[in-house]
Scaffold this motif. Structure first.
Motif, PDB file in Angstrom:
ATOM      1  N   LYS A  35       8.268  -8.386  45.428  1.00 22.92           N
ATOM      2  CA  LYS A  35       7.870  -7.370  44.442  1.00 22.92           C
ATOM      3  C   LYS A  35       7.038  -6.235  45.041  1.00 22.92           C
ATOM      4  O   LYS A  35       6.980  -5.148  44.489  1.00 22.92           O
ATOM      5  N   GLY A 135      10.547  -6.747  41.608  1.00 21.14           N
ATOM      6  CA  GLY A 135       9.940  -7.920  40.974  1.00 21.14           C
ATOM      7  C   GLY A 135      10.912  -8.564  39.998  1.00 21.14           C
ATOM      8  O   GLY A 135      11.831  -7.915  39.498  1.00 21.14           O
ATOM      9  N   VAL A 136      10.724  -9.854  39.752  1.00 21.94           N
ATOM     10  CA  VAL A 136      11.532 -10.562  38.744  1.00 21.94           C
ATOM     11  C   VAL A 136      10.657 -10.774  37.526  1.00 21.94           C
ATOM     12  O   VAL A 136       9.588 -11.384  37.613  1.00 21.94           O
ATOM     13  N   GLN A 137      11.113 -10.258  36.375  1.00 23.41           N
ATOM     14  CA  GLN A 137      10.305 -10.331  35.166  1.00 23.41           C
ATOM     15  C   GLN A 137      10.673 -11.518  34.284  1.00 23.41           C
ATOM     16  O   GLN A 137       9.845 -12.011  33.527  1.00 23.41           O
ATOM     17  N   GLU A 138      11.922 -11.966  34.425  1.00 15.31           N
ATOM     18  CA  GLU A 138      12.360 -13.077  33.562  1.00 15.31           C
ATOM     19  C   GLU A 138      13.516 -13.817  34.223  1.00 15.31           C
ATOM     20  O   GLU A 138      14.350 -13.212  34.896  1.00 15.31           O
ATOM     21  N   LYS A 153      16.154 -10.856  35.243  1.00 12.84           N
ATOM     22  CA  LYS A 153      15.847  -9.486  34.822  1.00 12.84           C
ATOM     23  C   LYS A 153      14.796  -8.928  35.787  1.00 12.84           C
ATOM     24  O   LYS A 153      13.721  -9.504  35.950  1.00 12.84           O
ATOM     25  N   LEU A 154      15.150  -7.823  36.430  1.00 14.76           N
ATOM     26  CA  LEU A 154      14.306  -7.265  37.499  1.00 14.76           C
ATOM     27  C   LEU A 154      13.451  -6.100  37.018  1.00 14.76           C
ATOM     28  O   LEU A 154      13.754  -5.461  36.009  1.00 14.76           O
ATOM     29  N   SER A 155      12.414  -5.804  37.782  1.00  8.63           N
ATOM     30  CA  SER A 155      11.504  -4.701  37.454  1.00  8.63           C
ATOM     31  C   SER A 155      12.199  -3.351  37.551  1.00  8.63           C
ATOM     32  O   SER A 155      11.738  -2.356  36.999  1.00  8.63           O
ATOM     33  N   GLU A 159      19.999  -6.399  36.284  1.00 10.05           N
ATOM     34  CA  GLU A 159      20.146  -7.824  35.993  1.00 10.05           C
ATOM     35  C   GLU A 159      20.974  -8.441  37.118  1.00 10.05           C
ATOM     36  O   GLU A 159      21.916  -7.829  37.610  1.00 10.05           O
ATOM     37  N   THR A 169       6.414 -17.437  44.797  1.00 10.64           N
ATOM     38  CA  THR A 169       5.633 -16.220  44.521  1.00 10.64           C
ATOM     39  C   THR A 169       4.162 -16.352  44.913  1.00 10.64           C
ATOM     40  O   THR A 169       3.382 -15.435  44.692  1.00 10.64           O
ATOM     41  N   SER A 177      -0.457 -15.330  34.848  1.00 11.11           N
ATOM     42  CA  SER A 177       0.551 -15.016  35.870  1.00 11.11           C
ATOM     43  C   SER A 177       1.686 -16.039  35.883  1.00 11.11           C
ATOM     44  O   SER A 177       2.746 -15.794  36.449  1.00 11.11           O
ATOM     45  N   TRP A 180       5.701 -16.665  32.723  1.00  9.41           N
ATOM     46  CA  TRP A 180       7.174 -16.582  32.801  1.00  9.41           C
ATOM     47  C   TRP A 180       7.776 -17.910  33.247  1.00  9.41           C
ATOM     48  O   TRP A 180       8.938 -18.194  32.950  1.00  9.41           O
TER      49      TRP A 180
END
Length: 411
Positions: A35, A135-138, A153-155, A159, A169, A177, A180
């Motif tokens: 990220k 970054g990976v958000q989900e 789902k990426l920053s 997708e 991470t 933090s 998720w």
């Protein structure tokens, strides 16, 4: 869907897993996402920029005793990939490690860049694709024909689809933090800082910053917590391996005490109280006319010895033959039990570690795979394993990364 493994995190564990997976199964596409714009940043600063790769202890049971959390688990996992395997892994790639007298192992070059170059080069040769500032958000598990796949789902707004995902991470002191990962059904052991130094605002030693002893014992009054090792006096309090070990073993205890209490430092841990008294009596007889202040005993640094004498109310010009019994007793007490009123902690930035994270009983440990979500893997500091300073946290990263990498490659 093509076989794609996605590694989240460009640190030691993430790289080791990515390389292991790609080398073990070249048919798998391995994508590593970081990220930030920096790869292997902790490797770069570790050990003062030299990178403390592992520790020269090759018995899993002995090695595992250096982990306040995860000890039982590593006793089982280190035989699968331990310190000797790490040494061989790097040597095979042209990086020779050397052991220092205290057991810490560094590259012979004394530069962390050697380790970074080796990992980057190995990843490139194995065909690992690396993307930074992503970054990976989900992570969404998708059940497809009875098999679980993942939608990431990426920053960047993109997708990605993956057949397997590794989360590496690192640790974070903030519980949010890990939200998720909790959303996937995992439980989190509350994260707390480990490997911190002790703040002693009223320390009568703070002007002796930089003075170090090769071996001291640190104990917390009223508690069983006690550690030993090199100790460094700083302008804010106490640091050095003895204190970092103290903070690792006492991470939860010190948090519960709001990082306050009285630490007792024994400057002469190799001597009993009787032996200390005996040494002083012998010195009084052998050198009666020497000045106490200018004749340090027990090979202590002169400035430290003089400060202990001042605190024991030894007169500046007092000769050994003139030393009053009261001052002698006070000096012995200070040599064995100097009190420090601890009020807070300071993050030791280079070695900062978080204890807590993904609960170990939710993983198939020999694969580092989630029991909650098949195909989801974890390695490194994101899981509830942490070691004392000395190469132990990196070894946990190499071990976890290797086992996860093999498993993701289908081995």
């Amino acid at each position: 869907m093509p076989e794609q493994v996605v590694i989240i995190g460009g640190g030691a564990a993430g790289f080791f897993a990515a390389i292991t997976c790609a080398e073990a199964n070249p048919a798998v596409k391995v994508l590593l996402l970081e990220k930030t714009g920096k790869l292997l940043s902790k490797v770069r600063v570790s050990g003062g920029g030299r990178c403390n790769v592992t520790h020269a202890c090759f018995q899993p049971s002995a090695f595992s005793q250096n982990y306040p959390r995860g000890q039982k688990v590593l006793k089982k996992l280190l035989p699968l990939f331990g310190a000797q395997d790490t040494v061989a892994w790097f040597e095979k790639r042209g990086v020779v490690l050397k052991a220092e007298p205290d057991g810490r192992m560094f590259p012979q070059s004394n530069s962390s860049e050697t380790i970074i170059d080796c990992l980057l080069d190995s990843a490139r040769k194995a065909g690992v694709i690396i993307r930074t500032n992503v970054g990976v958000q989900e992570i969404q598990p998708i059940n497809q024909d009875g098999e679980v796949h993942f939608l990431l789902k990426l920053s960047t707004g993109e997708e990605l689809k993956a057949s397997k995902v590794l989360v590496a991470t690192g640790g974070s002191p903030k519980a949010e933090s890990y939200g998720w990962l909790q959303a996937l059904g995992h439980s989190i052991e509350p994260p707390l800082p480990s490997l911190f130094t002790l703040n002693v605002p009223g320390s009568p030693f703070k002007d002796l910053q930089g003075v170090a002893v090769p071996k001291a014992k640190v104990k917390l009054t009223g508690q069983k917590l006690e550690t030993e090792g090199p100790l460094l006096i700083t302008h804010w309090g106490l640091s050095g391996p003895a204190v970092l070990r103290f903070s690792a073993w006492g991470a939860k205890l010190m948090h519960g005490l709001h990082y306050t209490g009285t630490a007792l430092v024994n400057w002469v841990p190799d001597y009993s109280e009787d032996q200390v008294r005996q040494q002083i009596l012998q010195h009084r007889q052998a050198s009666p006319h020497k000045t106490v202040l200018t004749n340090p005993l027990f090979q202590l640094p002169t400035r430290l010895w003089q400060r202990l004498c001042v605190l024991a109310e030894v007169a500046d010009t007092a000769k050994w033959t003139e030393l009053p019994g009261k001052a002698q007793n006070k000096l012995i007490e200070l040599l064995l039990r100097t009190p420090f009123a601890v009020k807070g902690k300071t993050t030791f930035k280079e070695e900062f570690v978080t204890c807590g994270g993904i609960k170990l009983d939710e993983l198939h440990l020999e694969r580092m795979e989630s029991k909650v979500v098949p195909g989801l893997f974890f390695a490194g500091e994101v899981v509830d394993i942490d070691g004392i300073t000395g190469g132990f946290n990196f070894q946990a990263a190499w071990t976890g990364g290797f086992l996860a990498g093999k498993a993701m490659a289908g081995q």
